[in-house]
Design a protein around this motif. Sequence first.
Motif, PDB file in Angstrom:
ATOM      1  N   ARG A 105       0.889  -1.183   0.000  1.00 14.22           N
ATOM      2  CA  ARG A 105       0.000   0.000   0.000  1.00 14.22           C
ATOM      3  C   ARG A 105       0.917   1.220   0.000  1.00 14.22           C
ATOM      4  O   ARG A 105       1.726   1.389   0.929  1.00 14.22           O
ATOM      5  CB  ARG A 105      -0.909   0.000   1.233  1.00 14.22           C
ATOM      6  CG  ARG A 105      -2.065  -0.977   1.160  1.00 14.22           C
ATOM      7  CD  ARG A 105      -2.905  -0.947   2.415  1.00 14.22           C
ATOM      8  NE  ARG A 105      -2.121  -1.352   3.575  1.00 14.22           N
ATOM      9  CZ  ARG A 105      -1.832  -2.636   3.860  1.00 14.22           C
ATOM     10  NH1 ARG A 105      -2.247  -3.593   3.069  1.00 14.22           N
ATOM     11  NH2 ARG A 105      -1.122  -2.946   4.927  1.00 14.22           N
ATOM     12  N   ASN A 154       6.499  13.171  -1.850  1.00 15.85           N
ATOM     13  CA  ASN A 154       7.067  12.193  -0.925  1.00 15.85           C
ATOM     14  C   ASN A 154       6.256  10.902  -1.081  1.00 15.85           C
ATOM     15  O   ASN A 154       5.111  10.941  -1.529  1.00 15.85           O
ATOM     16  CB  ASN A 154       6.896  12.655   0.533  1.00 15.85           C
ATOM     17  CG  ASN A 154       7.755  13.868   0.859  1.00 15.85           C
ATOM     18  OD1 ASN A 154       8.868  13.993   0.354  1.00 15.85           O
ATOM     19  ND2 ASN A 154       7.242  14.762   1.687  1.00 15.85           N
ATOM     20  N   TYR A 155       6.849   9.780  -0.672  1.00 14.56           N
ATOM     21  CA  TYR A 155       6.052   8.550  -0.630  1.00 14.56           C
ATOM     22  C   TYR A 155       6.419   7.754   0.610  1.00 14.56           C
ATOM     23  O   TYR A 155       7.497   7.932   1.178  1.00 14.56           O
ATOM     24  CB  TYR A 155       6.243   7.697  -1.882  1.00 14.56           C
ATOM     25  CG  TYR A 155       7.614   7.110  -2.050  1.00 14.56           C
ATOM     26  CD1 TYR A 155       8.578   7.724  -2.841  1.00 14.56           C
ATOM     27  CD2 TYR A 155       7.966   5.932  -1.378  1.00 14.56           C
ATOM     28  CE1 TYR A 155       9.855   7.195  -2.981  1.00 14.56           C
ATOM     29  CE2 TYR A 155       9.238   5.383  -1.514  1.00 14.56           C
ATOM     30  CZ  TYR A 155      10.173   6.025  -2.306  1.00 14.56           C
ATOM     31  OH  TYR A 155      11.432   5.494  -2.433  1.00 14.56           O
ATOM     32  N   ARG A 156       5.498   6.950   1.058  1.00 17.17           N
ATOM     33  CA  ARG A 156       5.782   5.951   2.082  1.00 17.17           C
ATOM     34  C   ARG A 156       4.947   4.721   1.734  1.00 17.17           C
ATOM     35  O   ARG A 156       3.976   4.831   0.971  1.00 17.17           O
ATOM     36  CB  ARG A 156       5.433   6.464   3.486  1.00 17.17           C
ATOM     37  CG  ARG A 156       4.002   6.886   3.678  1.00 17.17           C
ATOM     38  CD  ARG A 156       3.755   7.569   5.023  1.00 17.17           C
ATOM     39  NE  ARG A 156       2.366   8.036   5.108  1.00 17.17           N
ATOM     40  CZ  ARG A 156       1.344   7.287   5.516  1.00 17.17           C
ATOM     41  NH1 ARG A 156       1.554   6.022   5.851  1.00 17.17           N
ATOM     42  NH2 ARG A 156       0.125   7.762   5.560  1.00 17.17           N
ATOM     43  N   TYR A 208       1.547   5.390  -0.370  1.00 17.10           N
ATOM     44  CA  TYR A 208       0.904   6.704  -0.181  1.00 17.10           C
ATOM     45  C   TYR A 208       1.824   7.759  -0.766  1.00 17.10           C
ATOM     46  O   TYR A 208       2.964   7.891  -0.324  1.00 17.10           O
ATOM     47  CB  TYR A 208       0.697   6.971   1.314  1.00 17.10           C
ATOM     48  CG  TYR A 208       0.024   5.840   2.038  1.00 17.10           C
ATOM     49  CD1 TYR A 208       0.765   4.826   2.651  1.00 17.10           C
ATOM     50  CD2 TYR A 208      -1.361   5.735   2.064  1.00 17.10           C
ATOM     51  CE1 TYR A 208       0.153   3.764   3.270  1.00 17.10           C
ATOM     52  CE2 TYR A 208      -1.981   4.663   2.699  1.00 17.10           C
ATOM     53  CZ  TYR A 208      -1.220   3.688   3.292  1.00 17.10           C
ATOM     54  OH  TYR A 208      -1.827   2.616   3.908  1.00 17.10           O
ATOM     55  N   THR A 222       2.293  11.696  -1.502  1.00 17.64           N
ATOM     56  CA  THR A 222       1.743  13.003  -1.104  1.00 17.64           C
ATOM     57  C   THR A 222       2.657  14.116  -1.607  1.00 17.64           C
ATOM     58  O   THR A 222       3.870  13.923  -1.758  1.00 17.64           O
ATOM     59  CB  THR A 222       1.672  13.100   0.431  1.00 17.64           C
ATOM     60  OG1 THR A 222       2.927  12.695   0.975  1.00 17.64           O
ATOM     61  CG2 THR A 222       0.592  12.205   0.984  1.00 17.64           C
TER      62      THR A 222
END
Lengths: 101, 101
Positions: free
Chosen positions: B9, B78-80, B11, B13
């Motif tokens: 998953r 950014n992503y995580r 995310y 942003t």
Amino acid sequence: MARQDYRARVYVTLRPSVLDPAGAAVESGLHGLGYDSVSSVRIGKYVELQLQAKDDVTARSQLDQICDRLLANPAIENYRFELDAITPADAEGESPALSPR
Amino acid sequence: MARQDYRARVYVTLRPSVLDPAGAAVESGLHGLGYDSVSSVRIGKYVELQLQAKDDVTARSQLDQICDRLLANPAIENYRFELDAITPADAEGESPALSPR
């Protein structure tokens, strides 16, 4: 009447029965880059927002309305959210999720 | 060499310093609907995908590459991500996140 600050993280995804052309495009792009084992790519929306409410129950019900009325299309999308009470100082600062990985 | 199935998953942003016109539009739309206490609306991408790898370390490094090369624009985003090992049966079924709220 004091109001509590909340930070919400909303995940809007297409219902499983709905075709996801964006997901299919990303999947074929990844295969083209050599990531052959990637599958089941589904693209959705991730929304962060802050709101104020007198208590958790009110905050949740407002967020449900916000999702049903604006963030998600009930005909083709599902949504779920996480809701955290935050301090006024947090409300001013940057959301942890937005900080670099 | 047996390969493990994973569900990711992701995310994505916008960096906090980057203006978010979509978020601003949603925020003013919500104010127009009477949700005046809503603030700091930020819109991002939520991507679910499955991949296979020989171990967690390899899966994480592949996912980092996938994010850096295709899912996120490093200049402004950014992503995580969260990564879970899943069984082959899970890999066939529907992702829990996609099931209705």
